[in-house]
Design a protein around this motif. Structure first.
Motif, short mmCIF file in Angstrom:
data_model
loop_
_atom_site.label_atom_id
_atom_site.label_comp_id
_atom_site.label_asym_id
_atom_site.label_seq_id
_atom_site.Cartn_x
_atom_site.Cartn_y
_atom_site.Cartn_z
N CYS A 116 0.68 -1.16 0.09
CA CYS A 116 -0.08 0.05 0.17
C CYS A 116 0.92 1.28 -0.07
CB CYS A 116 -0.84 0.24 1.38
SG CYS A 116 -2.31 -1.14 0.95
N TYR A 122 -6.77 2.34 10.64
CA TYR A 122 -8.04 1.57 11.09
C TYR A 122 -8.21 0.22 10.07
CZ TYR A 122 -8.70 4.52 6.81
OH TYR A 122 -8.57 5.02 5.63
N ARG A 192 -6.52 3.70 -2.97
CA ARG A 192 -6.22 4.62 -2.22
C ARG A 192 -5.28 5.79 -2.87
NH1 ARG A 192 -7.80 8.05 1.90
NH2 ARG A 192 -6.29 8.02 3.83
S1 SF4 Z 1 -7.20 1.49 3.79
FE1 SF4 Z 1 -6.68 0.75 1.72
S2 SF4 Z 1 -4.90 2.08 1.34
FE2 SF4 Z 1 -5.13 2.00 3.49
S3 SF4 Z 1 -4.10 0.35 4.40
FE3 SF4 Z 1 -5.95 -0.61 4.00
S4 SF4 Z 1 -5.69 -1.35 2.08
FE4 SF4 Z 1 -3.88 -0.06 2.20
#
Ligand code: SF4
Ligand SMILES: *Cc1c(COP(=O)(O)O)cnc(C)c1O
Length: 350
Positions: A116, A122, A192
């Motif tokens: 990521c 969270y 994201r």
């Molecule tokens: S919410 Fe999406 S971008 Fe953020 S750590 Fe989790 S998988 Fe990765």
């Protein structure tokens, strides 16, 4: 072509030079290092990770900045909370083959990388064993056979990790594979990256996504209007102008976006670039994230205010994931409608 290459290097450089040291982050934000007395240096396997373009949108000197709170590891994460689990969604059971997460009838997730760009505190995948779950090239025939055996599947969702953390070339390879399966009509990408590194939406990627025979849906993930600075908006609008359907999902987070005004501003900021809200997720009960949770009654109150403030198409669907359920389950607002009808009367009188 040189331009494309330059931009590609640009986003990959931004990906590779993300800040991972809390001291550096606090220095950049002119925040006192004494804050670290109350934060965890060692985020373990899921430490601090945040790209610089995202840091630039944080407010210097503000320890409660809504973007900072999404990424800074805190001691409260170490709390062991009853009813919070390391696999709240029962994903291990749905992990039928390496890379495949099949829980719903007509669509499945393909996790093509564990990487990521940002580690969101969270995240429900923080405990997921990625390493064992990334498909190799020679896994594809078995994956294709699996999809063919499940003829109801018409959509594949590239996920992760963050699927846009891989190179355009690698992505093109996956798209070519999926295109060979006639039952598939739609390719979805959950990412994201366009939010935290808007340069990721480069021309080469947009070309890939507009030239495939598959319908393409890009679902980005922003939680707060401050995440959508001018550059991010420009990049999203660019993707929309190229003809890609772009939607956004948001996670409801205490101390970050738990006000109707904030969520309404987020919807409007998204609509400025013709991106529509898709889901508003109630937090998954994952160990380490209990400090982001919002009591259900407050969630419904907030959402009811949002319905009152926004045009219908700007309201995301409020859902919760319940292990074993065949879809994301909408929250029941029924009991609150009586209480709010008084408010709407007052509106008419005003
Ligand atoms: S919410 Fe999406 S971008 Fe953020 S750590 Fe989790 S998988 Fe990765
Ligand atoms: C969220 C999710 C999907 C997509 O669900 P939609 O309601 O179509 O957005 C598919 N598979 C899994 C495992 C999911 O968690």
């Amino acid at each position: 072509m040189i331009n494309h290459l330059a931009r590609e290097q640009n986003w990959q450089t931004q990906l590779n030079t993300a800040v991972t040291d809390p001291v550096e982050l606090l220095n950049l934000l002119k925040l006192p290092l004494s804050l670290l007395n109350s934060t965890a240096f060692d985020g373990g396997k899921f430490g601090l990770r945040v790209p610089r373009p995202f840091i630039e949108r944080m407010q210097a000197g503000n320890a409660r900045d809504p973007l900072l709170l999404q990424v800074l590891p805190l001691h409260s994460e170490q709390a062991q909370t009853v009813h919070y689990s390391v696999d709240p969604l029962g994903e291990q059971a749905a992990n039928t083959l390496p890379g495949i997460l099949h829980k719903y009838h007509s669509r499945l997730l393909l996790t093509i990388t564990g990487a990521c760009a940002v580690n969101c505190r969270y995240c429900f995948r923080r405990h997921f064993p990625y390493q064992d779950n990334i498909p190799h090239n020679d896994d594809w025939p078995r994956m294709a056979a699996y999809i063919e055996q499940h003829s109801a599947i018409n959509e594949v969702i590239l996920s992760g990790g963050d699927p846009l953390a891989v190179s355009n070339r690698r992505l093109a390879q996956w798209i070519e594979r999926l295109e060979t399966l006639p039952q598939l009509t739609t390719l979805r990408i959950h990412s994201r990256l366009p939010i935290v590194i808007p340069a990721r939406l480069d021309d080469e990627l947009l070309q890939l996504l507009t030239q495939t025979r598959l319908n393409v849906v890009l679902v980005v993930h922003a939680n707060h209007p401050q995440e959508l600075d001018a550059e991010t908006k420009r990049a999203l609008k660019h993707a929309v102008d190229a003809g890609i359907l772009v939607l956004n999902q948001t996670v409801l987070l205490a101390g970050i976006n738990d006000h109707a005004d904030t969520l309404a501003a987020l919807s409007h900021a998204l609509f400025d670039c013709r991106v529509l809200p898709y889901y508003l997720h109630v937090l998954d009960k994952v160990q380490g994230a209990a400090h982001f949770d919002i009591p259900e009654q407050r969630v419904i109150e907030l959402y009811t205010q949002l319905l009152t403030q926004l045009s219908g198409y700007l309201v995301p669907r409020l859902v919760r994931e319940i292990a074993g359920q065949p879809f994301k389950v909408p929250l029941d607002l029924g009991i609150y409608t009586a209480a709010t009808s008084d408010d709407s009367l007052q509106l008419h009188e005003a």
